[in-house]
Scaffold this motif. Structure first.
Motif, PDB file in Angstrom:
ATOM      1  N   ILE A 110      38.762  27.578  65.985  1.00  0.00           N
ATOM      2  CA  ILE A 110      38.476  28.968  66.373  1.00  0.00           C
ATOM      3  C   ILE A 110      39.624  29.511  67.226  1.00  0.00           C
ATOM      4  CG2 ILE A 110      36.979  30.435  67.798  1.00  0.00           C
ATOM      5  CD1 ILE A 110      34.622  28.970  66.726  1.00  0.00           C
ATOM      6  N   ASN A 111      40.095  28.695  68.166  1.00  0.00           N
ATOM      7  CA  ASN A 111      41.214  29.157  68.996  1.00  0.00           C
ATOM      8  C   ASN A 111      42.468  29.376  68.167  1.00  0.00           C
ATOM      9  OD1 ASN A 111      39.729  29.155  71.297  1.00  0.00           O
ATOM     10  ND2 ASN A 111      40.245  27.062  71.851  1.00  0.00           N
ATOM     11  N   ARG A 112      42.663  28.491  67.190  1.00  0.00           N
ATOM     12  CA  ARG A 112      43.807  28.678  66.298  1.00  0.00           C
ATOM     13  C   ARG A 112      43.720  30.022  65.590  1.00  0.00           C
ATOM     14  NH1 ARG A 112      46.669  24.085  64.866  1.00  0.00           N
ATOM     15  NH2 ARG A 112      45.773  22.434  66.086  1.00  0.00           N
ATOM     16  N   THR A 113      42.507  30.317  65.092  1.00  0.00           N
ATOM     17  CA  THR A 113      42.321  31.562  64.354  1.00  0.00           C
ATOM     18  C   THR A 113      42.546  32.754  65.283  1.00  0.00           C
ATOM     19  OG1 THR A 113      40.699  30.378  63.042  1.00  0.00           O
ATOM     20  CG2 THR A 113      40.739  32.752  62.785  1.00  0.00           C
ATOM     21  N   ILE A 114      41.990  32.671  66.491  1.00  0.00           N
ATOM     22  CA  ILE A 114      42.163  33.761  67.463  1.00  0.00           C
ATOM     23  C   ILE A 114      43.656  33.987  67.738  1.00  0.00           C
ATOM     24  CG2 ILE A 114      41.874  34.381  69.912  1.00  0.00           C
ATOM     25  CD1 ILE A 114      39.060  33.183  69.764  1.00  0.00           C
ATOM     26  N   GLU A 115      44.369  32.887  67.967  1.00  0.00           N
ATOM     27  CA  GLU A 115      45.803  33.038  68.262  1.00  0.00           C
ATOM     28  C   GLU A 115      46.553  33.670  67.100  1.00  0.00           C
ATOM     29  OE1 GLU A 115      47.497  29.375  69.693  1.00  0.00           O
ATOM     30  OE2 GLU A 115      46.075  29.362  71.364  1.00  0.00           O
ATOM     31  N   GLU A 116      46.156  33.262  65.896  1.00  0.00           N
ATOM     32  CA  GLU A 116      46.838  33.809  64.724  1.00  0.00           C
ATOM     33  C   GLU A 116      46.582  35.312  64.592  1.00  0.00           C
ATOM     34  OE1 GLU A 116      46.929  32.715  60.085  1.00  0.00           O
ATOM     35  OE2 GLU A 116      46.696  31.018  61.453  1.00  0.00           O
ATOM     36  N   ILE A 117      45.312  35.698  64.828  1.00  0.00           N
ATOM     37  CA  ILE A 117      44.963  37.119  64.743  1.00  0.00           C
ATOM     38  C   ILE A 117      45.748  37.902  65.802  1.00  0.00           C
ATOM     39  CG2 ILE A 117      43.110  38.806  65.094  1.00  0.00           C
ATOM     40  CD1 ILE A 117      41.136  36.650  64.084  1.00  0.00           C
ATOM     41  N   GLU A 118      45.765  37.372  67.019  1.00  0.00           N
ATOM     42  CA  GLU A 118      46.455  38.087  68.100  1.00  0.00           C
ATOM     43  C   GLU A 118      47.951  38.212  67.812  1.00  0.00           C
ATOM     44  OE1 GLU A 118      43.310  37.159  71.721  1.00  0.00           O
ATOM     45  OE2 GLU A 118      45.250  36.152  71.745  1.00  0.00           O
ATOM     46  N   ASP A 119      48.541  37.127  67.332  1.00  0.00           N
ATOM     47  CA  ASP A 119      49.977  37.182  67.003  1.00  0.00           C
ATOM     48  C   ASP A 119      50.257  38.261  65.964  1.00  0.00           C
ATOM     49  OD1 ASP A 119      50.557  35.257  68.741  1.00  0.00           O
ATOM     50  OD2 ASP A 119      50.855  33.646  67.287  1.00  0.00           O
ATOM     51  N   LEU A 120      49.390  38.295  64.944  1.00  0.00           N
ATOM     52  CA  LEU A 120      49.611  39.260  63.870  1.00  0.00           C
ATOM     53  C   LEU A 120      49.561  40.691  64.399  1.00  0.00           C
ATOM     54  CD1 LEU A 120      49.819  39.998  60.823  1.00  0.00           C
ATOM     55  CD2 LEU A 120      47.323  40.066  60.819  1.00  0.00           C
ATOM     56  N   PHE A 121      48.497  40.982  65.193  1.00  0.00           N
ATOM     57  CA  PHE A 121      48.352  42.366  65.648  1.00  0.00           C
ATOM     58  C   PHE A 121      49.406  42.737  66.694  1.00  0.00           C
ATOM     59  CE2 PHE A 121      44.366  42.156  63.364  1.00  0.00           C
ATOM     60  CZ  PHE A 121      44.336  43.420  62.786  1.00  0.00           C
ATOM     61  N   VAL A 122      49.782  41.768  67.513  1.00  0.00           N
ATOM     62  CA  VAL A 122      50.865  42.054  68.473  1.00  0.00           C
ATOM     63  C   VAL A 122      52.136  42.414  67.704  1.00  0.00           C
ATOM     64  CG1 VAL A 122      52.434  40.975  70.144  1.00  0.00           C
ATOM     65  CG2 VAL A 122      49.970  40.740  70.426  1.00  0.00           C
ATOM     66  N   ARG A 318      33.351  32.844  61.124  1.00  0.00           N
ATOM     67  CA  ARG A 318      33.310  32.795  59.649  1.00  0.00           C
ATOM     68  C   ARG A 318      34.722  32.797  59.074  1.00  0.00           C
ATOM     69  NH1 ARG A 318      30.772  37.225  57.001  1.00  0.00           N
ATOM     70  NH2 ARG A 318      30.517  36.106  55.046  1.00  0.00           N
ATOM     71  N   LEU A 319      35.586  33.616  59.676  1.00  0.00           N
ATOM     72  CA  LEU A 319      36.980  33.648  59.207  1.00  0.00           C
ATOM     73  C   LEU A 319      37.606  32.264  59.293  1.00  0.00           C
ATOM     74  CD1 LEU A 319      38.987  36.716  60.546  1.00  0.00           C
ATOM     75  CD2 LEU A 319      38.507  36.067  58.186  1.00  0.00           C
ATOM     76  N   ALA A 320      37.362  31.593  60.452  1.00  0.00           N
ATOM     77  CA  ALA A 320      37.924  30.252  60.648  1.00  0.00           C
ATOM     78  C   ALA A 320      37.364  29.298  59.597  1.00  0.00           C
ATOM     79  CB  ALA A 320      37.604  29.756  62.054  1.00  0.00           C
ATOM     80  N   MET A 321      36.079  29.450  59.291  1.00  0.00           N
ATOM     81  CA  MET A 321      35.463  28.565  58.295  1.00  0.00           C
ATOM     82  C   MET A 321      36.092  28.770  56.922  1.00  0.00           C
ATOM     83  SD  MET A 321      31.518  28.756  59.510  1.00  0.00           S
ATOM     84  CE  MET A 321      30.844  27.701  58.237  1.00  0.00           C
ATOM     85  N   PHE A 322      36.280  30.039  56.572  1.00  0.00           N
ATOM     86  CA  PHE A 322      36.901  30.340  55.272  1.00  0.00           C
ATOM     87  C   PHE A 322      38.325  29.799  55.238  1.00  0.00           C
ATOM     88  CE2 PHE A 322      34.090  34.361  55.065  1.00  0.00           C
ATOM     89  CZ  PHE A 322      33.062  33.626  54.507  1.00  0.00           C
ATOM     90  N   LYS A 323      39.017  30.046  56.321  1.00  0.00           N
ATOM     91  CA  LYS A 323      40.432  29.697  56.401  1.00  0.00           C
ATOM     92  C   LYS A 323      40.668  28.199  56.270  1.00  0.00           C
ATOM     93  CE  LYS A 323      44.065  30.690  59.658  1.00  0.00           C
ATOM     94  NZ  LYS A 323      45.077  30.894  58.631  1.00  0.00           N
ATOM     95  N   TYR A 324      39.796  27.425  56.919  1.00  0.00           N
ATOM     96  CA  TYR A 324      40.012  25.978  56.934  1.00  0.00           C
ATOM     97  C   TYR A 324      39.068  25.222  56.003  1.00  0.00           C
ATOM     98  CZ  TYR A 324      42.966  26.895  60.946  1.00  0.00           C
ATOM     99  OH  TYR A 324      43.955  27.364  61.763  1.00  0.00           O
ATOM    100  N   GLY A 325      38.289  25.973  55.213  1.00  0.00           N
ATOM    101  CA  GLY A 325      37.378  25.308  54.275  1.00  0.00           C
ATOM    102  C   GLY A 325      36.278  24.525  54.982  1.00  0.00           C
ATOM    103  N   ILE A 326      35.804  25.039  56.109  1.00  0.00           N
ATOM    104  CA  ILE A 326      34.724  24.365  56.848  1.00  0.00           C
ATOM    105  C   ILE A 326      33.391  24.850  56.272  1.00  0.00           C
ATOM    106  CG2 ILE A 326      33.650  24.098  59.116  1.00  0.00           C
ATOM    107  CD1 ILE A 326      36.518  24.822  60.251  1.00  0.00           C
TER     108      ILE A 326
END
Ligand code: PHE
Length: 379
Positions: A110-122, A318-326
């Motif tokens: 989840i933290n990975r996904t959050i960081e990725e989202i933040e990086d993208l929008f920044v 949910r995004l993290a689940m989709f992203k990592y196939g969880i």
């Protein structure tokens, strides 16, 4: 008198030589050289001697005193050295033994996904804003066009703490907070990620989850439109779920946007053909979005005649689940080491890539990274 001194000398030398430890040595020192010691007593008794004898006996006592002191400190040194050798022997470390493996954690998906989202929008010029999880009814609902008694409040069952305070049900509360803070004049381009809470009582929902909120407000003349919203979400979704993702906007209802949409992404599992993940529809619903409602602008200090914009929100879990196939949400909150440790692979690849890039420039740095990698692999 001389004889008596010589006797003391010989006797004490013998005792010093035979002493076994520091304590015994110290006792000997007290016995002969201490305030009430034997040699000291001789000095005291010198009053009875003649004037000629006094300096002779005095210097003799001093010579013996110095000799004894030297012997004692030599012996002391010897004991200390022996003690040190004993310690070195008993505390010896076998550096050839294999070390204990230290298990390393890795960043939570989840933290990975959050960081990725933040990086993208920044990278697209957005500010990353945060807001309180314990929120007021005013910011969570009222200022978002959801007055008390509004039927849409039932869409989100809330954990109220008092009549005024609740655990925020949506990061949309931060939309209102940001508008108020900007004072109705400045343009806004922000995202907010964070925890949200709902009183869910079925097995497929968690009472706590993460959302990301986005809000863009600008002067009317800059024409922030539905097309911008669509383009932005396309970049977002393609970055998170794959370059081939397609979006579909379905009309929906949120009190704070008008028009409102639910946004589906083409199923990344089957490519849109239909599979169990997308329930054979080819689409998966992921986002809520829309054009900011004029009432919301007005209530939070922006003139809807002069300003306009869009907002969107989605669940990060949910995004993290989709992203990592969880496949099971409970994995995200179980903190099982076996599950979590799978997620350092990406770092591993990134670091390997860095090594290849830096090999030519800085050898010592490369060595440090290689050691780090080896360590990680072993853990
Ligand atoms: N806050 C909405 C929800 O939690 C999502 C949303 C955000 C919809 C912003 C529109 C605009 O369901």
């Amino acid at each position: 008198m001389k004889q008596a001194i010589e006797n003391i000398r010989q006797q004490s030398i013998l005792e010093i030589e035979n002493s076994k430890d520091l304590k015994e040595l110290n006792d000997i020192r007290v016995k002969y050289l201490g305030k009430k010691g034997e040699l000291t007593s001789v000095l005291r008794g010198m009053g009875a001697l003649s004037a000629e004898e006094r300096p002779i006996i005095g210097s003799l006592v001093n010579v013996v005193k110095n000799e004894l002191e030297e012997l004692i400190s030599g012996k002391e040194e010897q004991f200390k050295q022996e003690e040190m050798n004993r310690k070195l022997e008993s505390e010896r470390i076998d550096i050839t033994l294999p070390s204990k493996k230290i298990k390393r954690g890795s960043k939570h998906p989840i933290n990975r996904t959050i960081e990725e989202i933040e990086d993208l929008f920044v990278s697209m010029g957005y500010d990353v804003i945060s807001g309180p999880e314990l929120e007021t009814d005013e910011y969570c609902f009222e200022r978002l066009n959801l007055p008390e008694g509004h039927p849409a409040r039932d869409m989100q069952d809330s954990f109220y703490i008092t009549n005024k305070y609740l655990l925020r049900t949506q990061t949309s509360a931060v939309q209102a907070r940001t508008m108020i803070e900007k004072g109705g004049k400045e343009p806004i381009r922000m995202i907010c990620t964070g925890k949200t809470y709902r009183r869910e009582d079925d097995a497929t929902h968690s009472h706590q989850f993460n959302q990301v909120e986005g809000l863009v407000i600008d002067k009317k003349e800059n024409n922030v439109s539905l097309a911008d919203l669509k383009g932005t979400l396309e970049v977002f979704v393609r970055k998170m779920l794959g370059e081939n993702s397609e979006l579909r906007f379905r009309p929906s209802y949120f009190p704070f946007t008008e028009p409102s949409y639910e946004v589906d992404v083409s199923c990344f599992n089957c490519g849109g053909k239909g599979c169990p993940l997308c329930k054979k529809t080819g689409w998966i619903e992921i986002l809520g979005a829309g054009i900011v409602h004029p009432n919301v602008l007005k209530m939070n200090g922006y003139d809807p005649e002069l300003y306009g914009g869009f907002a969107f929100g989605t669940g990060i879990d949910r995004l993290a689940m989709f992203k990592y196939g969880i496949t099971d949400m409970r994995y995200l909150y179980g903190n099982d080491y076996r599950f979590l440790s799978q997620f350092d692979r990406k770092d591993w690849f990134i670091q390997t890539y860095l090594i290849i890039k830096m090999k030519k420039s800085d050898k010592s740095f490369v060595i440090i990274i290689i050691m780090d990698l080896v360590e990680k692999r072993r853990g």
